[in-house]
Design a protein around this motif. Structure first.
Motif, PDB file in Angstrom:
ATOM      1  N   PRO A 457      26.411  20.467  19.977  1.00  0.00           N
ATOM      2  CA  PRO A 457      25.611  19.640  20.870  1.00  0.00           C
ATOM      3  C   PRO A 457      26.009  18.171  20.739  1.00  0.00           C
ATOM      4  O   PRO A 457      25.914  17.604  19.653  1.00  0.00           O
ATOM      5  CB  PRO A 457      24.179  19.870  20.385  1.00  0.00           C
ATOM      6  N   VAL A 459      24.650  15.526  21.782  1.00  0.00           N
ATOM      7  CA  VAL A 459      23.565  14.597  21.473  1.00  0.00           C
ATOM      8  C   VAL A 459      23.340  14.516  19.969  1.00  0.00           C
ATOM      9  O   VAL A 459      22.907  13.496  19.448  1.00  0.00           O
ATOM     10  CB  VAL A 459      22.277  15.021  22.211  1.00  0.00           C
ATOM     11  N   ALA A 467      16.729  13.552  18.384  1.00  0.00           N
ATOM     12  CA  ALA A 467      17.040  13.764  19.795  1.00  0.00           C
ATOM     13  C   ALA A 467      17.450  15.204  20.053  1.00  0.00           C
ATOM     14  O   ALA A 467      16.993  15.837  21.010  1.00  0.00           O
ATOM     15  CB  ALA A 467      18.157  12.821  20.218  1.00  0.00           C
ATOM     16  N   LYS A 470      14.502  17.580  19.746  1.00  0.00           N
ATOM     17  CA  LYS A 470      13.609  17.459  20.905  1.00  0.00           C
ATOM     18  C   LYS A 470      14.113  18.348  22.025  1.00  0.00           C
ATOM     19  O   LYS A 470      13.337  19.037  22.686  1.00  0.00           O
ATOM     20  CB  LYS A 470      13.566  16.016  21.391  1.00  0.00           C
ATOM     21  N   GLY A 471      15.440  18.314  22.237  1.00  0.00           N
ATOM     22  CA  GLY A 471      16.029  19.134  23.283  1.00  0.00           C
ATOM     23  C   GLY A 471      15.815  20.611  23.009  1.00  0.00           C
ATOM     24  O   GLY A 471      15.393  21.369  23.887  1.00  0.00           O
ATOM     25  N   ALA A 473      13.549  22.008  21.149  1.00  0.00           N
ATOM     26  CA  ALA A 473      12.136  22.361  21.253  1.00  0.00           C
ATOM     27  C   ALA A 473      11.738  22.488  22.714  1.00  0.00           C
ATOM     28  O   ALA A 473      11.003  23.398  23.089  1.00  0.00           O
ATOM     29  CB  ALA A 473      11.286  21.321  20.543  1.00  0.00           C
ATOM     30  N   GLY A 474      12.244  21.595  23.538  1.00  0.00           N
ATOM     31  CA  GLY A 474      11.887  21.608  24.946  1.00  0.00           C
ATOM     32  C   GLY A 474      12.438  22.811  25.675  1.00  0.00           C
ATOM     33  O   GLY A 474      11.827  23.300  26.612  1.00  0.00           O
ATOM     34  N   ARG A 475      13.600  23.301  25.261  1.00  0.00           N
ATOM     35  CA  ARG A 475      14.228  24.415  25.971  1.00  0.00           C
ATOM     36  C   ARG A 475      13.741  25.776  25.482  1.00  0.00           C
ATOM     37  O   ARG A 475      13.957  26.772  26.144  1.00  0.00           O
ATOM     38  CB  ARG A 475      15.745  24.350  25.815  1.00  0.00           C
ATOM     39  N   VAL A 480       7.074  24.767  21.335  1.00  0.00           N
ATOM     40  CA  VAL A 480       7.446  24.363  19.978  1.00  0.00           C
ATOM     41  C   VAL A 480       6.919  22.965  19.708  1.00  0.00           C
ATOM     42  O   VAL A 480       7.085  22.063  20.527  1.00  0.00           O
ATOM     43  CB  VAL A 480       8.980  24.359  19.817  1.00  0.00           C
TER      44      VAL A 480
ATOM     45  N   GLU B  85      19.821  16.536  28.019  1.00  0.00           N
ATOM     46  CA  GLU B  85      19.158  15.999  26.827  1.00  0.00           C
ATOM     47  C   GLU B  85      18.259  14.838  27.229  1.00  0.00           C
ATOM     48  O   GLU B  85      18.698  13.848  27.804  1.00  0.00           O
ATOM     49  CB  GLU B  85      20.193  15.483  25.810  1.00  0.00           C
ATOM     50  N   GLU B  87      16.882  12.666  25.407  1.00  0.00           N
ATOM     51  CA  GLU B  87      17.075  11.443  24.633  1.00  0.00           C
ATOM     52  C   GLU B  87      17.900  10.420  25.430  1.00  0.00           C
ATOM     53  O   GLU B  87      17.567   9.242  25.507  1.00  0.00           O
ATOM     54  CB  GLU B  87      17.781  11.782  23.319  1.00  0.00           C
ATOM     55  N   TYR B  88      18.997  10.909  26.030  1.00  0.00           N
ATOM     56  CA  TYR B  88      19.863  10.007  26.806  1.00  0.00           C
ATOM     57  C   TYR B  88      19.078   9.386  27.962  1.00  0.00           C
ATOM     58  O   TYR B  88      19.180   8.197  28.242  1.00  0.00           O
ATOM     59  CB  TYR B  88      21.067  10.762  27.351  1.00  0.00           C
ATOM     60  N   GLN B 135      12.233  20.131  30.402  1.00  0.00           N
ATOM     61  CA  GLN B 135      12.459  20.217  28.953  1.00  0.00           C
ATOM     62  C   GLN B 135      11.452  19.366  28.187  1.00  0.00           C
ATOM     63  O   GLN B 135      10.921  19.761  27.159  1.00  0.00           O
ATOM     64  CB  GLN B 135      13.880  19.758  28.640  1.00  0.00           C
TER      65      GLN B 135
END
Lengths: 582, 212
Positions: A457, A459, A467, A470-471, A473-475, A480, B85, B87-88, B135
């Motif tokens: 990844p 990021v 960061a 977070k991705g 968890a969101g997906r 989560v 993502e 964050e970006y 997301q």
């Protein structure tokens, strides 16, 4: 004071009183040619055996030798009662006196452990007991002492009638006794030959005097049986009594020697330990010191909560193999090793402990060595798994690319070709084909994006764990909660491992846990990163199942970390990883 | 506008798409430096920037976009990214959602919607990729106030976060603008957010909440 101790003191007092009584009986015995000698020998045998027996009993309460010696002493007194003028006392002595031989056979055969070793030993002892009780009684009821050559002997109150039966039974009893004694002497000799030098030195006095006693008895019986010479028989009986009287001292010497033997064993062990003869030398030294060539060592590896052998291979100690006992050796209050030795040494556990303690430092060294080996083996295996997993991962990528994006792009090409051919004839169908192409294209790019993130990844390296998690968890299909993540950046290898631990754990949550929610926390404390992924699902996950977790475990171990799975059925699953991190 | 991407193919493709949609592309750039130079020179309404460009191929596009936002407030930036993502996106937004967009590269092929997003950013609005938004909404928080939202309110919240106006939300959900307003008021009340008039301020408030 324990009951046993009280009983032992009672026995000592009893022995003293009985001894005085026996002395009077023997001195006054009218059918006795050597009153003085027998009086002294009877006392010597009785007090000697009882005294030594009680001492040994006290020092080694778990060992049968003490009680057996005490029994020999008391039966010696019993035997002396046969010199009595009283008909009842005479009968008790005549009937019970021969028990001393049974106890002696039992004592010598079970020396030094107090246990009979095999079926032959047990058979010999049982036959001896039968021969000195049942057979003795059977002969006695048909014997009138007056008619059997003892003119001054008192009457036999148990006499049925004096008959030939007595002679027959007597002869059989003696034949059996002679055969038994021969067998016992042979067994003792073999035992002495089979012992180690230091054991041999300790056993020698007991086995020698014991064998001498049995041979004297055997000869006396033969002489008596053949009616050779009463003077010779008398002499032999005296010698026999003398030899029996010497036995307690033989036991004392043996005991002393074995005590010295302990000291010697330890000092020779300490001497050899300095030699540094390489691996296996310690085992050999201990095997020699304890006189157990089959001795094995097992080293304790605390972080595995298990024993390994010198090569670092897992080794089961509890339960010990058949016929073996494991004695744990501690050093500075920590368990370091177990000595797996012959069950015969059960009575000598203090010696095993002492020898173990003397070797503790060397044991600790070898333990560290074994622990290292265990880790190296583990490392080798996990490295091999990582390499294999790498190839498997490449194959998976190749397959995903081939089955996914590549197929879609081919379909896209076909659609475009069809659209190109229809563009003038059928604009409506062309538009549909182009829409399908766009759909195909968007799915192909989506798949490529996922594939790319699975490999690494971006990021994560650009922005760090917070960061990237977070991705993740969101997906995740299951909601989560990110409870905590470190604010600062960690070494990239650690960040990667943490990320993939969380990713794999969340994948498993989605696949198997049937969870409502999951929680992720990553905390940096005490020089390590602790990752925890927990869910409220069904639990009961098997850590051995699935290559995913195994792969993760390897990934974490490669960074000197540790991965644990706690999954009780009905209580959700917790995946926890700890990775050292400066 | 200016289109910056290190792949000529994509640059040309995007340019053609946008020109057909009625935009005027005044320059193309293959790396960060060229992008900055041409943006300073032409002061375009919007710069469409690939997140990954030479020399390091990591996030030059993002850095350039932030620089443009700082130095040239009149120029909107739309970052095209291969990464889903949040964050970006949040970084790019900073504390101002005016004239900024973050879309997945795939969106380019959906011409009409892409053009709509470009127009929004060029006019000072914002455009956040729906997948990035979903997301962000997909993550759970302790004592999650999002749980209190009705499914319809969540939909509205998502569309708001993308940067859409009430009008656009109404169209997308096929309801009246009045109904959208009611949902929005309810959402702001439930999440305890201060009401915001402009769409891009609203985006920021919502994102500050869900991105936390």
């Amino acid at each position: 004071m324990t009951n046993l101790r009280r009983a032992q003191i009672g026995l000592a007092v009893l022995a003293f009183v009985i001894g005085i009584g026996v002395l009077l009986v023997v001195i006054n015995g009218e059918h006795n040619t050597h009153r003085g000698a027998y009086a002294a020998l009877s006392l010597g045998i009785g007090w000697g055996f009882i005294g030594t027996g009680l001492y040994v009993w006290r020092r080694r309460p778990g060992n049968n030798i003490g009680p057996l010696m005490t029994a020999v002493g008391f039966s010696g007194f019993l035997k002396a009662l046969a010199f009595s003028n009283s008909s009842v006392v005479f009968t008790i002595g005549s009937l019970g006196g021969v028990l001393i031989y049974a106890f002696l056979v039992h004592l010598l055969l079970s020396f030094p452990s107090g246990q009979l070793k095999g079926p032959l030993d047990r058979l010999l002892v049982v036959v001896t007991y039968v021969n000195t009780t049942v057979v003795q009684l059977a002969a006695f009821v048909f014997t009138d002492p007056a008619k059997a050559g003892c003119a001054h002997c008192p009457a036999n109150p148990l006499l049925i009638n004096h008959s030939k039966a007595a002679v027959v039974i007597n002869a059989a009893q003696m034949d059996i006794a002679i055969a038994l004694l021969g067998a016992v002497v042979a067994v003792l000799y073999r035992r002495w030959r089979g012992s180690t030098p230091s054991q041999g030195r300790a056993y020698a006095p007991v086995l020698a005097v014991g064998s001498l006693t049995f041979m004297l008895l055997m000869t006396e019986l033969i002489v008596e049986q053949a009616n050779l010479s009463s003077t010779l028989a008398d002499g032999l009986t005296l010698a026999l009594f003398g030899s029996i009287a010497c036995l307690p001292f033989a036991f004392l010497v043996g005991l002393l020697r074995s005590r010295f033997g302990h000291a010697e064993a330890i000092s020779s062990l300490v001497g050899r330990l300095g030699g540094g003869e390489g691996r296996g030398a310690l085992r050999n030294a201990l095997a020699e010191a304890l006189g157990d060539p089959t001795l094995q060592l097992a080293y304790w590896v605390p972080d595995r909560d298990a024993y390994v052998d010198a090569e670092g291979r897992p080794r089961r100690v509890d339960p010990a193999p058949k016929g073996k006992i494991a004695t744990t050796i501690d050093h500075d209050g920590r368990r370091i090793a177990a000595i797996v030795h012959d069950a015969d040494l059960a009575g000598e556990r203090d010696l095993v402990q002492a020898v173990g303690a003397a070797a503790a430092l060397t044991l600790e060294n070898e333990r560290l060595d074994a622990e290292l080996r265990a880790h190296i083996d583990e490392l080798r295996a996990s490295r091999a798994r990582i390499v294999t997993a790498g190839y498997a991962e490449r194959r998976r990528l190749e397959r995903d690319l081939h089955d996914g994006a590549q197929q879609r792009l081919m379909a896209l090409g076909i659609n475009l070709r069809l659209a190109r051919d229809r563009i003038e004839r059928d604009p409506r169908q062309t538009a549909e084909l182009l829409d399908a192409s766009l759909q195909e294209l968007s799915e192909a790019t989506g798949e490529l994006r996922e594939l790319g993130r699975g490999i690494h990844p971006a990021v994560l390296s650009d922005r760090g764990l917070d960061a990237a998690l977070k991705g993740l968890a969101g997906r995740a299909p299951v909601p989560v909660e990110l409870v905590q993540t470190p604010d600062d950046r960690l070494p990239s290898s650690v960040e990667s491992a943490v990320y993939f631990v969380v990713a794999e754990a969340l994948t498993n949550v989605a696949r198997y846990a049937q969870a409502q929610t999951a929680k992720v926390s990553v905390v940096r404390r005490n020089g390590q990163v602790e990752v925890q992924v927990s869910d409220d699902g069904v639990g009961g996950a098997d850590p051995e199942q699935g290559s995913g977790l195994r792969g993760l475990s390897d990934r974490v171990s490669a960074l000197d970390g540790r991965l644990d799975l706690t999954s009780v059925a009905g209580e959700g699953t917790i995946v926890r990883a700890r990775i050292p991190c400066g | 506008m200016i289109v910056a991407d290190d792949s000529v193919l994509l640059r040309e493709g995007v340019t053609r798409l946008l020109e057909e949609a009625g935009f005027e592309v005044i320059g193309q750039a293959g790396d960060r430096e060229e992008l900055m130079r041409k943006t300073r020179a032409h002061k375009p309404d919007i710069a469409i920037i690939d997140i990954r460009m030479p020399p390091t191929h990591t996030d030059e596009g993002l850095q350039a976009a932030r620089e443009i936002r700082q130095q040239m407030p009149g120029t909107g930036v739309l970052v095209l990214s291969a990464y889903l993502e949040e964050e970006y996106a949040l970084e790019l937004l900073g504390d101002d959602a005016a004239g900024v967009g973050y879309l997945l590269k795939d969106r380019v092929s959906d011409g009409a919607r892409f053009a709509e997003a470009v127009r929004r950013v060029a006019e000072g609005g914002s455009a956040l990729d729906p997948e990035v938004v979903s997301q962000m909404l997909g993550r759970r928080r302790a004592d999650d106030p999002l749980e209190e939202l009705t499914p319809r309110e969540r939909e509205v919240l998502g569309l708001m976060a993308e940067g859409r106006s009430n009008r656009a939300i109404a169209d997308a959900l096929v309801i009246s603008e009045r109904a959208v307003e009611k949902h929005v008021t309810s959402i702001f009340a439930k999440l305890k957010l201060p009401p915001a008039a402009e769409d891009h301020r609203r985006v920021l408030a919502v994102l500050a909440f869900v991105g936390a």
